[in-house]
Design a protein around this motif. Structure first.
Motif, PDB file in Angstrom:
ATOM      1  N   LEU A 257      64.240  88.896  83.584  1.00  0.00           N
ATOM      2  CA  LEU A 257      64.034  89.185  82.163  1.00  0.00           C
ATOM      3  C   LEU A 257      63.368  90.547  81.972  1.00  0.00           C
ATOM      4  O   LEU A 257      62.543  90.724  81.081  1.00  0.00           O
ATOM      5  CB  LEU A 257      63.160  88.089  81.531  1.00  0.00           C
ATOM      6  N   ALA A 258      63.753  91.483  82.828  1.00  0.00           N
ATOM      7  CA  ALA A 258      63.115  92.792  82.789  1.00  0.00           C
ATOM      8  C   ALA A 258      63.280  93.450  81.422  1.00  0.00           C
ATOM      9  O   ALA A 258      62.412  94.191  80.970  1.00  0.00           O
ATOM     10  CB  ALA A 258      63.702  93.681  83.869  1.00  0.00           C
ATOM     11  N   HIS A 259      64.413  93.168  80.736  1.00  0.00           N
ATOM     12  CA  HIS A 259      64.680  93.843  79.471  1.00  0.00           C
ATOM     13  C   HIS A 259      64.265  93.013  78.263  1.00  0.00           C
ATOM     14  O   HIS A 259      64.526  93.395  77.141  1.00  0.00           O
ATOM     15  CB  HIS A 259      66.172  94.179  79.364  1.00  0.00           C
ATOM     16  N   SER A 260      63.675  91.862  78.492  1.00  0.00           N
ATOM     17  CA  SER A 260      63.338  91.001  77.359  1.00  0.00           C
ATOM     18  C   SER A 260      61.874  90.598  77.414  1.00  0.00           C
ATOM     19  O   SER A 260      61.512  89.582  77.982  1.00  0.00           O
ATOM     20  CB  SER A 260      64.248  89.764  77.368  1.00  0.00           C
ATOM     21  N   THR A 261      61.045  91.423  76.820  1.00  0.00           N
ATOM     22  CA  THR A 261      59.608  91.158  76.806  1.00  0.00           C
ATOM     23  C   THR A 261      59.335  89.825  76.116  1.00  0.00           C
ATOM     24  O   THR A 261      58.487  89.043  76.547  1.00  0.00           O
ATOM     25  CB  THR A 261      58.879  92.265  76.014  1.00  0.00           C
ATOM     26  N   SER A 262      60.101  89.577  75.064  1.00  0.00           N
ATOM     27  CA  SER A 262      59.874  88.364  74.283  1.00  0.00           C
ATOM     28  C   SER A 262      60.084  87.118  75.147  1.00  0.00           C
ATOM     29  O   SER A 262      59.255  86.205  75.134  1.00  0.00           O
ATOM     30  CB  SER A 262      60.842  88.369  73.104  1.00  0.00           C
ATOM     31  N   MET A 263      61.182  87.109  75.903  1.00  0.00           N
ATOM     32  CA  MET A 263      61.455  85.935  76.735  1.00  0.00           C
ATOM     33  C   MET A 263      60.429  85.799  77.861  1.00  0.00           C
ATOM     34  O   MET A 263      60.065  84.699  78.257  1.00  0.00           O
ATOM     35  CB  MET A 263      62.868  86.005  77.315  1.00  0.00           C
ATOM     36  N   ARG A 264      59.965  86.942  78.365  1.00  0.00           N
ATOM     37  CA  ARG A 264      58.916  86.890  79.412  1.00  0.00           C
ATOM     38  C   ARG A 264      57.655  86.236  78.849  1.00  0.00           C
ATOM     39  O   ARG A 264      56.997  85.449  79.507  1.00  0.00           O
ATOM     40  CB  ARG A 264      58.612  88.300  79.913  1.00  0.00           C
ATOM     41  N   ASN A 265      57.360  86.583  77.591  1.00  0.00           N
ATOM     42  CA  ASN A 265      56.171  85.997  76.964  1.00  0.00           C
ATOM     43  C   ASN A 265      56.333  84.494  76.771  1.00  0.00           C
ATOM     44  O   ASN A 265      55.358  83.740  76.841  1.00  0.00           O
ATOM     45  CB  ASN A 265      55.896  86.673  75.620  1.00  0.00           C
ATOM     46  N   VAL A 266      57.577  84.064  76.513  1.00  0.00           N
ATOM     47  CA  VAL A 266      57.828  82.624  76.361  1.00  0.00           C
ATOM     48  C   VAL A 266      57.526  81.919  77.689  1.00  0.00           C
ATOM     49  O   VAL A 266      56.890  80.863  77.716  1.00  0.00           O
ATOM     50  CB  VAL A 266      59.289  82.363  75.922  1.00  0.00           C
ATOM     51  N   VAL A 267      57.954  82.535  78.788  1.00  0.00           N
ATOM     52  CA  VAL A 267      57.682  81.935  80.105  1.00  0.00           C
ATOM     53  C   VAL A 267      56.165  81.872  80.335  1.00  0.00           C
ATOM     54  O   VAL A 267      55.635  80.841  80.774  1.00  0.00           O
ATOM     55  CB  VAL A 267      58.364  82.741  81.228  1.00  0.00           C
ATOM     56  N   ASN A 268      55.469  82.948  79.987  1.00  0.00           N
ATOM     57  CA  ASN A 268      54.013  82.963  80.162  1.00  0.00           C
ATOM     58  C   ASN A 268      53.354  81.865  79.328  1.00  0.00           C
ATOM     59  O   ASN A 268      52.438  81.187  79.781  1.00  0.00           O
ATOM     60  CB  ASN A 268      53.442  84.324  79.744  1.00  0.00           C
ATOM     61  N   LEU A 270      54.747  79.087  78.365  1.00  0.00           N
ATOM     62  CA  LEU A 270      55.073  77.788  78.958  1.00  0.00           C
ATOM     63  C   LEU A 270      54.139  77.500  80.137  1.00  0.00           C
ATOM     64  O   LEU A 270      53.624  76.380  80.278  1.00  0.00           O
ATOM     65  CB  LEU A 270      56.537  77.784  79.405  1.00  0.00           C
ATOM     66  N   LEU A 271      53.877  78.527  80.949  1.00  0.00           N
ATOM     67  CA  LEU A 271      52.948  78.356  82.072  1.00  0.00           C
ATOM     68  C   LEU A 271      51.570  77.955  81.563  1.00  0.00           C
ATOM     69  O   LEU A 271      50.931  77.036  82.093  1.00  0.00           O
ATOM     70  CB  LEU A 271      52.836  79.666  82.865  1.00  0.00           C
ATOM     71  N   SER A 272      51.151  78.631  80.519  1.00  0.00           N
ATOM     72  CA  SER A 272      49.822  78.362  79.980  1.00  0.00           C
ATOM     73  C   SER A 272      49.748  76.945  79.397  1.00  0.00           C
ATOM     74  O   SER A 272      48.759  76.226  79.596  1.00  0.00           O
ATOM     75  CB  SER A 272      49.518  79.442  78.930  1.00  0.00           C
ATOM     76  N   GLU A 273      50.823  76.527  78.697  1.00  0.00           N
ATOM     77  CA  GLU A 273      50.838  75.172  78.121  1.00  0.00           C
ATOM     78  C   GLU A 273      50.836  74.112  79.232  1.00  0.00           C
ATOM     79  O   GLU A 273      50.174  73.096  79.114  1.00  0.00           O
ATOM     80  CB  GLU A 273      52.069  74.977  77.235  1.00  0.00           C
ATOM     81  N   MET A 274      51.576  74.371  80.286  1.00  0.00           N
ATOM     82  CA  MET A 274      51.603  73.409  81.395  1.00  0.00           C
ATOM     83  C   MET A 274      50.221  73.277  82.001  1.00  0.00           C
ATOM     84  O   MET A 274      49.785  72.182  82.362  1.00  0.00           O
ATOM     85  CB  MET A 274      52.598  73.859  82.469  1.00  0.00           C
ATOM     86  N   ASP A 275      49.524  74.408  82.131  1.00  0.00           N
ATOM     87  CA  ASP A 275      48.175  74.381  82.714  1.00  0.00           C
ATOM     88  C   ASP A 275      47.191  73.655  81.812  1.00  0.00           C
ATOM     89  O   ASP A 275      46.187  73.114  82.285  1.00  0.00           O
ATOM     90  CB  ASP A 275      47.679  75.816  82.954  1.00  0.00           C
ATOM     91  N   SER A 276      47.483  73.677  80.500  1.00  0.00           N
ATOM     92  CA  SER A 276      46.524  73.081  79.556  1.00  0.00           C
ATOM     93  C   SER A 276      46.594  71.552  79.545  1.00  0.00           C
ATOM     94  O   SER A 276      45.722  70.898  78.993  1.00  0.00           O
ATOM     95  CB  SER A 276      46.804  73.600  78.146  1.00  0.00           C
ATOM     96  N   LEU A 277      47.658  70.989  80.137  1.00  0.00           N
ATOM     97  CA  LEU A 277      47.769  69.526  80.135  1.00  0.00           C
ATOM     98  C   LEU A 277      46.840  68.945  81.195  1.00  0.00           C
ATOM     99  O   LEU A 277      46.839  69.406  82.335  1.00  0.00           O
ATOM    100  CB  LEU A 277      49.207  69.099  80.433  1.00  0.00           C
ATOM    101  N   GLY A 278      46.101  67.943  80.790  1.00  0.00           N
ATOM    102  CA  GLY A 278      45.104  67.396  81.728  1.00  0.00           C
ATOM    103  C   GLY A 278      45.538  66.100  82.378  1.00  0.00           C
ATOM    104  O   GLY A 278      44.871  65.091  82.256  1.00  0.00           O
ATOM    105  N   GLY A 279      46.681  66.087  82.988  1.00  0.00           N
ATOM    106  CA  GLY A 279      47.150  64.877  83.655  1.00  0.00           C
ATOM    107  C   GLY A 279      47.498  63.794  82.652  1.00  0.00           C
ATOM    108  O   GLY A 279      47.888  64.064  81.522  1.00  0.00           O
TER     109      GLY A 279
END
Lengths: 426, 339
Positions: A257-268, A270-279
């Motif tokens: 996604l080198a040319h799509s900053t927006s999509m890269r931010n979506v991935v970031n 998603l990572l952050s939301e996954m980390d926020s889940l507490g089991g």
């Protein structure tokens, strides 16, 4: 000099005409112009005649037919790239096309026309920001018992995901964390979504099906906000299974996604939301599904995120029999040898089996119409349909073979490699 | 750009052509003359390989926005894929005439020229593209690709190296550089490059095919060596009785074969073995060739132990059989490709 002056006068004159044609807003369809028609025929007969083509282009431009004029001009340039008249015309045409004058609008008369219109009720109320739409919010009634066959998948699902979720104390005693999601992967049409729904049914949880269209938004930051709102909504409706369908789209490798900053931010995000889940504590169980796990960003596969992967293969014999019976249940059938069809449909996905039944039904319908009376479906109809249809899983396994050769250094695809070893013809 | 057009672009970038097309057509139902949407739809259909339908969308876009270089660029590419090279080149030229400083227009024009077989012109445009966008890996990749087609291996190699400097994870450049190595008769280096390329992007299907081609090349080399060795073995003595000269010759051949094999595999990366195994699994004749070559080496081992020179005849027969097999496979596969 004379020639140059003539050209200059033409250049000065034509834009006025062009501007007029734009001012009226649309380009009127041309009346049948005999001269132009004959010149166009002449151009067709002699496509390499540059002066003729330029003359036609100028006539077309005079009549406001700019795209056609441009096409003729560029063809003339193709034949004679250094022709000054052609280059001048090209310049003139492109500038005329690219700077159309705005249409004149009579504001006074327009205001008079709308003066007596009442403003709509609640027009003053500001629209709240549109909430993300989440498809298929439901409380599923299906459980794993409703999944025909696929015993291995069900067993692994029970051991890797459902068991620890149902026995959190036991899992804690063995040091097993409940955080993180489960990634279902496999060829398309093999029941990943159905399995996810059955998992929600097993857990007695709501089922949120989230697709890429629920997240994507053109405005900067809006897609990330949508994703965040989806996770918030899942928390509010706990216990729930948040099913991220086709997660290779939402969580694609950021190097792609080198040319799509927006999509890269979506991935970031998603990572952050996954980390926020507490089991299991917050009651949100995240399941992902993808046909292309190799396109999922590596960071999403780290512990605490989608650290467990489950291969969902084409249905086994028992599952195929169930699927065939399901799709034939409301159709007129007689003397169907399901086992025979099951043997002939190895490597067929659930969707392929549905297609087989539909194709056989079409044959049965055609035969009934010809005979003038209902003729139930037979094994022969299904066999003929199987011969017509190729399993759609072939291309997927072809890619999977390359992936297991090159991308299985960490053993993520050992199940897949073992299956491919067993089924060498795939 | 409208919301719908932006969503279509996103979906296309993600390779979700079906969804992107659905989105574009839904939006076009309300705005049938929206040039941005028509361009987006044409791009989606180009990506999905549905060129005739894409051309219809591009034509509509050309009528709606003739001043937009993108419509001409897309039209050119679509025409090119449909084999209408003359019109494609004209459309590509129109695109660069409308936007002479736009790298994408130059990319499209170079591609249609390349596909039309006008490699020298394509090379000129590719050089212009590199001048316009010197820090873009895509620019250097295009130049490398055209140079490779033109047989200018030096430029191609330098450009691929530049691509990999700018984007070290560019799997296609790594693959194409390996192809260049294979064509330069450096199969071991090519194999190493291919393993790298496959690791960068495991879902690239052509890597395994190229590995297979390189393994054919390696097997040909080994068979040539064995043919020479067999001639040496035959002429180094005579008789059907066990002899020390036969033992020594066979042992020397085995040692030389081992040395050659070591020189070939010593620089290969760790992940080569599963890749080679997977490639052999996909190609039956290649698998048979390697097994037969292994049998030939085993025969030499037997000669080294027993001293029976006459056994070398088995090697000779096996090599002849493999020669015919290779020829047959090549003819059948060429015919299949043409068909």
């Amino acid at each position: 000099m004379l020639s140059a002056r003539t050209n200059v006068s033409k250049v000065e004159c034509v834009p006025l005409k062009l501007a007029e044609s734009h001012r009226i807003g649309i380009l009127d369809p041309m009346p049948d112009d005999a001269l132009l028609t004959s010149l166009l025929s002449a151009v067709e007969a002699a496509p390499g005649d540059v002066p003729l083509r330029l003359h036609v282009a100028e006539l077309l431009a005079d009549r406001g037919r700019l795209p056609e004029a441009l096409a003729h001009c560029t063809q003339a340039i193709t034949h004679d790239a250094a022709n000054p008249a052609a280059l001048a015309l090209l310049h003139r045409l492109t500038s005329a096309i690219s700077t159309p004058e705005p249409p004149v609008f009579d504001w006074t008369s327009a205001e008079e026309q709308v003066a007596d219109i009442e403003p709509p009720e609640f027009a003053h109320v500001e629209d709240p920001a549109p909430a993300p739409t989440i498809e298929d919010i439901e409380r599923p009634t299906v459980t794993l018992a409703d999944v025909g066959g696929m015993e291995q998948v069900k067993e692994r699902l029970e051991l890797a995901f459902l068991g620890p979720m149902r026995n959190p104390q036991l899992a804690k005693a063995f040091g097993k964390t409940l955080a993180g999601g489960l990634l279902l992967y496999g060829p398309p049409g093999c029941g990943k979504t159905f399995l996810a729904r059955a998992v929600a049914g097993e857990l007695g949880a709501r089922f949120y099906n989230v697709g890429i269209s629920d997240v994507l938004d053109m405005y900067v930051g809006a897609s990330e906000r949508n994703l965040s709102q989806i996770f918030d909504a899942a928390r509010r409706n706990a216990p729930c299974v948040l099913f991220l369908d086709e997660i290779d789209a939402l969580g694609q490798k950021r190097s792609h996604l080198a040319h799509s900053t927006s999509m890269r931010n979506v991935v970031n995000q998603l990572l952050s939301e996954m980390d926020s889940l507490g089991g299991a504590g917050d009651g949100v169980f995240v399941l992902g599904a993808t046909n292309h796990p190799w396109d999922v960003d590596n960071a999403l596969r780290r512990p605490g995120r989608f650290d467990r992967m489950l291969l969902v293969l084409p249905p086994d014999a028992a599952a195929r029999a169930s699927i065939l019976r399901y799709h034939l249940r409301d159709r007129p059938v007689a003397q169907i040898d399901v086992d025979k069809i099951v043997r002939a449909t190895e490597h067929f996905s659930g969707a392929d089996l549905a297609h087989v039944c539909t194709t056989a039904a079409e044959r049965g319908l055609a035969a009934s119409m010809r005979a003038g009376q209902l003729r139930p479906l037979t094994t022969a109809d299904l066999e003929a349909a199987v011969r017509e249809i190729r399993p759609s899983t072939g291309p997927w396994f072809s890619t999977a073979r390359t992936v297991t050769a090159f991308g299985n250094a960490d053993g993520s695809y050992d199940d897949l490699a073992a299956y491919l070893r067993k089924n060498k013809k795939l | 750009m409208s919301t719908a057009a932006q969503r279509v672009e996103y979906l296309r970038e993600l390779g979700r052509f079906d969804d992107a097309e659905r989105e574009a057509r839904t939006a076009l139902a309300a705005e049938p003359q929206d040039a941005t949407l028509l361009v987006a739809l044409a791009a989606v259909l180009l990506g999905a390989g549905r060129h005739a339908e894409g051309l219809a969308a591009a034509d509509a876009a050309t009528a709606a926005a003739p001043q937009d270089e993108r419509v001409h660029r897309l039209r050119g590419l679509l025409l090119s894929y449909m084999g209408r090279h003359h019109e494609a080149v004209q459309a590509g030229y129109t695109a660069v005439s409308l936007a002479p400083e736009e790298p994408y227009a130059a990319t499209g024009y170079a591609r249609v020229l390349q596909r039309a077989g006008r490699l020298t012109d394509a090379m000129t445009v590719a050089h212009r593209l590199v001048a316009l966008a010197p820090n873009s890996a895509a620019s250097h990749f295009l130049l490398a690709d055209v140079a490779s087609d033109l047989g200018d291996r030096r430029t191609a190699r330098a450009s691929y190296a530049e691509v990999l400097r700018l984007d070290p994870q560019h799997a296609a450049a790594r693959h194409d550089l390996a192809v260049l190595d294979a064509r330069s008769h450096r199969p071991a280096r090519a194999l190493a490059g291919l393993v790298d390329a496959g690791t960068m992007d495991p879902s690239m299907p052509q890597v395994l095919q190229t590995v297979t081609a390189v393994l054919w090349q390696l097997s040909w080399r080994l068979r040539m060596w064995l043919a020479v060795a067999t001639v040496i073995a035959v002429f180094s003595g005579s008789g059907t009785e066990p002899s020390w000269s036969a033992r020594i010759t066979a042992a020397a051949i085995l040692l030389a074969s081992a040395a050659l094999a070591w020189l070939t595999v010593r620089d290969l990366p760790a992940g080569t073995r599963p890749v080679v195994r997977a490639a052999l699994r996909t190609d039956g004749p290649l698998r048979f060739t390697w097994i037969a070559t292994g049998v030939c080496l085993a025969v030499y081992a037997v000669v080294a132990v027993t001293g029976l020179r006459v056994l070398v005849v088995i090697v000779w027969l096996a090599l002849a059989l493999l020669g015919w097999l290779t020829l047959g496979v090549r003819i059948v596969r060429s015919a299949r490709r043409r068909g």
